[in-house]
Design a protein around this motif. Sequence first.
Motif, short mmCIF file in Angstrom:
data_model
loop_
_atom_site.label_atom_id
_atom_site.label_comp_id
_atom_site.label_asym_id
_atom_site.label_seq_id
_atom_site.Cartn_x
_atom_site.Cartn_y
_atom_site.Cartn_z
N ILE A 55 0.83 -1.20 0.00
CA ILE A 55 0.00 0.00 0.00
C ILE A 55 0.87 1.25 0.00
O ILE A 55 0.60 2.21 -0.69
N HIS A 86 -3.22 -8.87 -11.95
CA HIS A 86 -3.43 -8.01 -10.78
C HIS A 86 -2.38 -6.91 -10.70
O HIS A 86 -2.65 -5.81 -10.26
N ILE A 132 -2.24 -3.00 -9.14
CA ILE A 132 -1.58 -2.75 -7.86
C ILE A 132 -0.40 -1.79 -8.05
O ILE A 132 -0.15 -0.91 -7.23
N ASN A 151 -8.22 -0.92 -7.46
CA ASN A 151 -7.14 -1.41 -6.60
C ASN A 151 -7.68 -1.84 -5.23
O ASN A 151 -7.35 -2.93 -4.73
N THR A 152 -8.53 -1.01 -4.64
CA THR A 152 -9.07 -1.32 -3.31
C THR A 152 -9.87 -2.62 -3.36
O THR A 152 -9.71 -3.52 -2.52
N MET A 177 -7.51 -5.65 -3.86
CA MET A 177 -6.74 -5.99 -2.65
C MET A 177 -7.65 -6.66 -1.62
O MET A 177 -7.28 -7.64 -0.99
N TYR A 186 -6.40 -10.32 -1.59
CA TYR A 186 -5.21 -10.29 -0.74
C TYR A 186 -5.53 -9.89 0.70
O TYR A 186 -4.67 -9.42 1.42
N SER A 187 -6.81 -10.00 1.10
CA SER A 187 -7.14 -9.71 2.50
C SER A 187 -7.99 -10.86 3.03
O SER A 187 -8.43 -11.72 2.26
#
Length: 287
Positions: A3, A42, A46, A196-197, A200, A204-205
């Motif tokens: 980030i 991705h 990112i 992007n948000t 992610m 990736y969360s």
Amino acid sequence: MIIVAIWFVSRMPFLIDDIISAQKELHKFRSTLHTHKDSDDHERFIFPFLCGSYFTYRRIDVERIASIAKSVSNDPSYLDIGCGYGDFLEKVRQYLPKAEGMEKSVEMFFKLGRYKPDYIKIGDAYNEIEKKYDVIFVGWMEPGVDYRDKIAEKTEVIITTFDKGGQCGVNGGCEMEVFGYERVASWVTPSWIDVNTELMNKYYSKLSDEIIKSLSKLRGAHNLWYVYAKPKYKESIKRTLRKQEEENQVNSPYPHEKILDDCGFEVGELLHSGPTSLELWKISFDA
Ligand SMILES: C[S@@+](CC[C@H](N)C(=O)[O-])C[C@H]1O[C@@H](n2cnc3c(N)ncnc32)[C@H](O)[C@@H]1O
């Protein structure tokens, strides 16, 4: 950590050190988080500057631009100002082989060991656009910078894309009417930050689907694409875009468009922006 890298790169004007930090984060991403089958695609969302573009474009954007240029000339010349590493330009060149780019920063090629193709010229749009072009594309002007008058001397057709907040000119507006152009058409694409948000959060969360869904309601940022032309070109450009729309013959999507679809940014998706709703990629024509 990723980030942090994105934040540096999104804060333009950037310093070369910021790009170098982002590059390190990219290597880290590749060696640790690069686990998803679509991780290659991705990356462009990112690390947009290093691996893609700040425009969350689809082939339809490129085809619109190409058809506008071809409505002006059979063998159009085209300049992308602030083209970065040329990801978007490269796509445009598949349709307009004479397309060129202008990029101010020489360091971002040579300090990072990145190849600079001949069709990208190092120069400052403020005073180094040497010849006239059928179409000039402007995707970025640093806040407080305004070289619209310089562009106006070099073309009769201008395509811009800026985010909703506006990065163009001293007052944040990039209108070209004051230079004798008329607005012909416009459309909206998602902001890369929203994509992007979403990406992610989704891949990736450890957030639950429910939370991700509720967060997606916070979206609202978007990019506005505007086509400006001198009055003599207005009707022919409109005809071309309308014909393209009616024929609805967009060639096969780019692989990265799957990510846009998966993250809820499909063509025609409604984006709520204050009291209004905007339909992504829907073209609207000016009178
Ligand atoms: C936000 S980045 C966008 C890069 C690329 N178009 C993309 O979509 O990723 C803006 C780029 O414009 C370049 N730039 C800024 N001012 C410029 C100028 N006056 N002339 C030429 N390039 C410029 C910057 O060096 C930077 O690479």
